[in-house]
Structures are given as structure tokens and as C-alpha cells.
Design a protein around this motif. Structure first.
Motif, PDB file in Angstrom:
ATOM      1  N   TYR A   5       0.873  -1.167   0.000  1.00 44.17           N
ATOM      2  CA  TYR A   5       0.000   0.000   0.000  1.00 44.17           C
ATOM      3  C   TYR A   5       0.910   1.216   0.000  1.00 44.17           C
ATOM      4  CZ  TYR A   5      -3.129   3.711   1.265  1.00 44.17           C
ATOM      5  OH  TYR A   5      -3.817   4.891   1.257  1.00 44.17           O
ATOM      6  N   THR A   6       0.764   2.079  -1.006  1.00 47.12           N
ATOM      7  CA  THR A   6       1.641   3.231  -1.151  1.00 47.12           C
ATOM      8  C   THR A   6       0.835   4.516  -1.105  1.00 47.12           C
ATOM      9  OG1 THR A   6       3.125   1.934  -2.536  1.00 47.12           O
ATOM     10  CG2 THR A   6       3.356   4.313  -2.646  1.00 47.12           C
ATOM     11  N   CYS A   7       1.313   5.463  -0.294  1.00 46.96           N
ATOM     12  CA  CYS A   7       0.744   6.806  -0.248  1.00 46.96           C
ATOM     13  C   CYS A   7       1.905   7.767  -0.090  1.00 46.96           C
ATOM     14  CB  CYS A   7      -0.243   6.946   0.909  1.00 46.96           C
ATOM     15  SG  CYS A   7      -1.015   8.574   0.972  1.00 46.96           S
ATOM     16  N   ASN A   8       2.326   8.350  -1.203  1.00 45.00           N
ATOM     17  CA  ASN A   8       3.447   9.289  -1.230  1.00 45.00           C
ATOM     18  C   ASN A   8       2.949  10.641  -1.721  1.00 45.00           C
ATOM     19  OD1 ASN A   8       5.514   7.464  -0.446  1.00 45.00           O
ATOM     20  ND2 ASN A   8       5.385   6.533  -2.462  1.00 45.00           N
ATOM     21  N   ILE A  30      -5.776   0.483   2.936  1.00 43.27           N
ATOM     22  CA  ILE A  30      -4.892  -0.367   3.735  1.00 43.27           C
ATOM     23  C   ILE A  30      -5.547  -1.712   4.012  1.00 43.27           C
ATOM     24  CG2 ILE A  30      -3.850  -0.628   6.024  1.00 43.27           C
ATOM     25  CD1 ILE A  30      -3.394   2.479   5.916  1.00 43.27           C
ATOM     26  N   VAL A  31      -6.811  -1.693   4.450  1.00 40.71           N
ATOM     27  CA  VAL A  31      -7.519  -2.940   4.767  1.00 40.71           C
ATOM     28  C   VAL A  31      -7.698  -3.786   3.513  1.00 40.71           C
ATOM     29  CG1 VAL A  31      -9.725  -3.886   5.567  1.00 40.71           C
ATOM     30  CG2 VAL A  31      -8.644  -2.012   6.818  1.00 40.71           C
ATOM     31  N   THR A  32      -8.047  -3.155   2.401  1.00 45.82           N
ATOM     32  CA  THR A  32      -8.217  -3.889   1.147  1.00 45.82           C
ATOM     33  C   THR A  32      -6.901  -4.509   0.687  1.00 45.82           C
ATOM     34  OG1 THR A  32     -10.025  -2.426   0.490  1.00 45.82           O
ATOM     35  CG2 THR A  32      -8.945  -3.680  -1.263  1.00 45.82           C
ATOM     36  N   THR A  33      -5.816  -3.749   0.774  1.00 44.37           N
ATOM     37  CA  THR A  33      -4.508  -4.267   0.373  1.00 44.37           C
ATOM     38  C   THR A  33      -4.101  -5.439   1.257  1.00 44.37           C
ATOM     39  OG1 THR A  33      -3.863  -2.071  -0.401  1.00 44.37           O
ATOM     40  CG2 THR A  33      -2.092  -3.660  -0.055  1.00 44.37           C
ATOM     41  N   PHE A  34      -4.353  -5.335   2.570  1.00 40.34           N
ATOM     42  CA  PHE A  34      -4.031  -6.433   3.479  1.00 40.34           C
ATOM     43  C   PHE A  34      -4.847  -7.682   3.123  1.00 40.34           C
ATOM     44  CE2 PHE A  34      -4.989  -8.869   7.346  1.00 40.34           C
ATOM     45  CZ  PHE A  34      -3.707  -9.312   7.635  1.00 40.34           C
ATOM     46  N   ALA A  35      -6.149  -7.513   2.891  1.00 42.47           N
ATOM     47  CA  ALA A  35      -6.992  -8.664   2.550  1.00 42.47           C
ATOM     48  C   ALA A  35      -6.504  -9.332   1.264  1.00 42.47           C
ATOM     49  CB  ALA A  35      -8.451  -8.228   2.409  1.00 42.47           C
ATOM     50  N   LEU A  36      -6.165  -8.531   0.263  1.00 43.31           N
ATOM     51  CA  LEU A  36      -5.646  -9.093  -0.992  1.00 43.31           C
ATOM     52  C   LEU A  36      -4.310  -9.802  -0.782  1.00 43.31           C
ATOM     53  CD1 LEU A  36      -6.592  -6.236  -3.468  1.00 43.31           C
ATOM     54  CD2 LEU A  36      -7.598  -8.524  -3.357  1.00 43.31           C
ATOM     55  N   ALA A  37      -3.467  -9.246   0.092  1.00 42.24           N
ATOM     56  CA  ALA A  37      -2.175  -9.891   0.378  1.00 42.24           C
ATOM     57  C   ALA A  37      -2.388 -11.250   1.039  1.00 42.24           C
ATOM     58  CB  ALA A  37      -1.327  -8.986   1.277  1.00 42.24           C
ATOM     59  N   VAL A  38      -3.326 -11.318   1.974  1.00 38.32           N
ATOM     60  CA  VAL A  38      -3.624 -12.596   2.648  1.00 38.32           C
ATOM     61  C   VAL A  38      -4.161 -13.600   1.629  1.00 38.32           C
ATOM     62  CG1 VAL A  38      -5.114 -13.733   4.344  1.00 38.32           C
ATOM     63  CG2 VAL A  38      -3.984 -11.584   4.929  1.00 38.32           C
ATOM     64  N   PHE A  41       4.225   4.626   3.202  1.00 35.83           N
ATOM     65  CA  PHE A  41       3.227   5.654   3.482  1.00 35.83           C
ATOM     66  C   PHE A  41       3.956   6.824   4.125  1.00 35.83           C
ATOM     67  CE2 PHE A  41      -1.391   5.777   5.109  1.00 35.83           C
ATOM     68  CZ  PHE A  41      -1.369   7.130   5.372  1.00 35.83           C
ATOM     69  N   ASP A  42       4.225   7.878   3.341  1.00 38.13           N
ATOM     70  CA  ASP A  42       4.924   9.022   3.932  1.00 38.13           C
ATOM     71  C   ASP A  42       4.229  10.348   3.647  1.00 38.13           C
ATOM     72  OD1 ASP A  42       5.555   9.268   1.272  1.00 38.13           O
ATOM     73  OD2 ASP A  42       7.702   9.411   1.559  1.00 38.13           O
ATOM     74  N   SER A  43       2.942  10.297   3.368  1.00 35.09           N
ATOM     75  CA  SER A  43       2.208  11.528   3.109  1.00 35.09           C
ATOM     76  C   SER A  43       0.917  11.522   3.917  1.00 35.09           C
ATOM     77  CB  SER A  43       1.887  11.634   1.622  1.00 35.09           C
ATOM     78  OG  SER A  43       1.160  12.807   1.354  1.00 35.09           O
ATOM     79  N   PRO A  44       0.619  12.490   4.723  1.00 34.08           N
ATOM     80  CA  PRO A  44       1.318  13.757   4.876  1.00 34.08           C
ATOM     81  C   PRO A  44       2.562  13.657   5.774  1.00 34.08           C
ATOM     82  CG  PRO A  44      -0.588  13.751   6.301  1.00 34.08           C
ATOM     83  CD  PRO A  44      -0.612  12.459   5.514  1.00 34.08           C
ATOM     84  N   ILE A  45       2.667  12.607   6.587  1.00 33.16           N
ATOM     85  CA  ILE A  45       3.869  12.355   7.382  1.00 33.16           C
ATOM     86  C   ILE A  45       4.173  10.867   7.290  1.00 33.16           C
ATOM     87  CG2 ILE A  45       3.484  14.262   9.007  1.00 33.16           C
ATOM     88  CD1 ILE A  45       2.533  12.138  11.044  1.00 33.16           C
ATOM     89  N   PRO A  46       5.418  10.465   7.545  1.00 31.05           N
ATOM     90  CA  PRO A  46       5.720   9.030   7.530  1.00 31.05           C
ATOM     91  C   PRO A  46       4.862   8.286   8.556  1.00 31.05           C
ATOM     92  CG  PRO A  46       7.740  10.311   7.472  1.00 31.05           C
ATOM     93  CD  PRO A  46       6.616  11.283   7.737  1.00 31.05           C
ATOM     94  N   PRO A  58      13.713  -4.723  -4.452  1.00 29.28           N
ATOM     95  CA  PRO A  58      12.474  -4.471  -5.197  1.00 29.28           C
ATOM     96  C   PRO A  58      12.542  -5.044  -6.601  1.00 29.28           C
ATOM     97  CG  PRO A  58      13.844  -2.525  -5.254  1.00 29.28           C
ATOM     98  CD  PRO A  58      14.550  -3.530  -4.375  1.00 29.28           C
ATOM     99  N   SER A  59      11.405  -5.520  -7.085  1.00 29.55           N
ATOM    100  CA  SER A  59      11.358  -5.926  -8.487  1.00 29.55           C
ATOM    101  C   SER A  59      11.038  -4.719  -9.348  1.00 29.55           C
ATOM    102  CB  SER A  59      10.311  -7.015  -8.683  1.00 29.55           C
ATOM    103  OG  SER A  59       9.044  -6.532  -8.291  1.00 29.55           O
ATOM    104  N   HIS A  60      10.358  -3.737  -8.759  1.00 26.97           N
ATOM    105  CA  HIS A  60      10.063  -2.503  -9.470  1.00 26.97           C
ATOM    106  C   HIS A  60       9.862  -1.419  -8.424  1.00 26.97           C
ATOM    107  CE1 HIS A  60       8.514   0.288 -12.401  1.00 26.97           C
ATOM    108  NE2 HIS A  60       7.522   0.562 -11.575  1.00 26.97           N
ATOM    109  N   GLN A  61      10.708  -0.408  -8.457  1.00 31.70           N
ATOM    110  CA  GLN A  61      10.545   0.688  -7.520  1.00 31.70           C
ATOM    111  C   GLN A  61      11.160   1.937  -8.125  1.00 31.70           C
ATOM    112  OE1 GLN A  61      12.421   0.248  -3.710  1.00 31.70           O
ATOM    113  NE2 GLN A  61      11.118   1.781  -2.809  1.00 31.70           N
ATOM    114  N   PHE A  62      10.353   2.969  -8.235  1.00 31.92           N
ATOM    115  CA  PHE A  62      10.848   4.239  -8.724  1.00 31.92           C
ATOM    116  C   PHE A  62       9.979   5.322  -8.125  1.00 31.92           C
ATOM    117  CE2 PHE A  62      10.774   7.859 -11.602  1.00 31.92           C
ATOM    118  CZ  PHE A  62      12.126   8.136 -11.663  1.00 31.92           C
ATOM    119  N   TYR A  63      10.603   6.316  -7.567  1.00 34.13           N
ATOM    120  CA  TYR A  63       9.866   7.446  -7.020  1.00 34.13           C
ATOM    121  C   TYR A  63      10.727   8.683  -7.171  1.00 34.13           C
ATOM    122  CZ  TYR A  63       7.740  10.659  -3.748  1.00 34.13           C
ATOM    123  OH  TYR A  63       7.175  11.765  -3.192  1.00 34.13           O
TER     124      TYR A  63
END
Length: 123
Positions: A36-39, A54-62, A72-77, A106-111
């Protein structure tokens, strides 16, 4: 035990094993993650939207047997307001969702955070 409880216990054990392997610097193949990314500049919505994400991403991960991580670093870490839960009476972390231990593989990470240029372009 219920089926849900059994499935969550299996997931937590697998997640801890994947985190431990990454932290140990082991060459890990087959480790999959859902993050789950929030930048800054991401359209994360308000607090309700973020919690839903967050809850949806966790459920999908399970359901897909992937590590659940949050970047998750927006608005603060997020680590300034949330800490991974520890097992009662122990230092063992139940679910380590912090992305720092996985960032080395990471297999793919760019920011690109180029807010100054962006602001200058729109002024």
C-alpha cells in the motif's frame, strides 16, 4: 479454531519467515509482496479512503499469499503514528508491514520527488 483464524495464523507465520529472510540478506526467490503506497502527489484521499485502501490491500495480500507492506509518507511518515503490534509479553512483532526491510530487493521501484520543479512549472 475457525477457518479465518487458521488462515491468518498461517499467513502471519509465512509473512514473518519472508521478513526474516529479507532482513538476513538472504537471496530470496519467490517472495511476492503487495504494497500500500501513499506518497506525495499520490491521490490517497482522506483518512477514510486510506484506511479502506490499507484494509483492502491487506486482505488481498492474505488471499494471494503475499507479504503486506506499507510505504506511506504523506502527509507524514506512517511510522510516526503507527508501530507494528508485538505479541503480548514478547518482543516478537506479529506483522511487520514496514517497507524498509524489503526495499533492498524491489522488483520494481521508482519514485521521483521533484516538488520544487513542479511548483515552479505551475506558477
Amino acid at each position: 479454531r475457525s477457518t479465518l483464524e487458521t488462515n491468518l495464523q498461517h499467513y502471519l507465520a509465512r509473512h514473518r519467515a519472508m521478513v526474516a529472510a529479507l532482513q538476513a540478506g538472504e537471496e530470496v526467490s519467490g517472495v511476492r509482496a503487495l504494497v500500500y503506497t501513499c506518497n506525495p502527489f499520490a491521490l490517497c484521499g482522506g483518512h477514510g479512503d486510506r484506511i479502506n485502501g490499507i484494509v483492502t490491500t491487506f486482505a488481498l495480500a492474505v488471499l494471494s499469499d503475499r507479504m503486506f507492506l506499507m510505504d506511506f509518507d504523506s502527509p507524514i511518515p506512517v511510522h510516526h503514528v503507527l508501530k507494528p503490534r508485538r505479541r503480548q509479553g514478547s518482543e516478537e512483532i506479529l506483522l511487520d508491514w514496514r517497507v524498509a526491510h524489503a526495499a533492498a530487493h524491489p522488483s520494481h521501484q521508482f519514485y521521483l520527488d521533484d516538488r520544487i520543479t513542479f511548483q515552479a512549472d505551475i506558477d
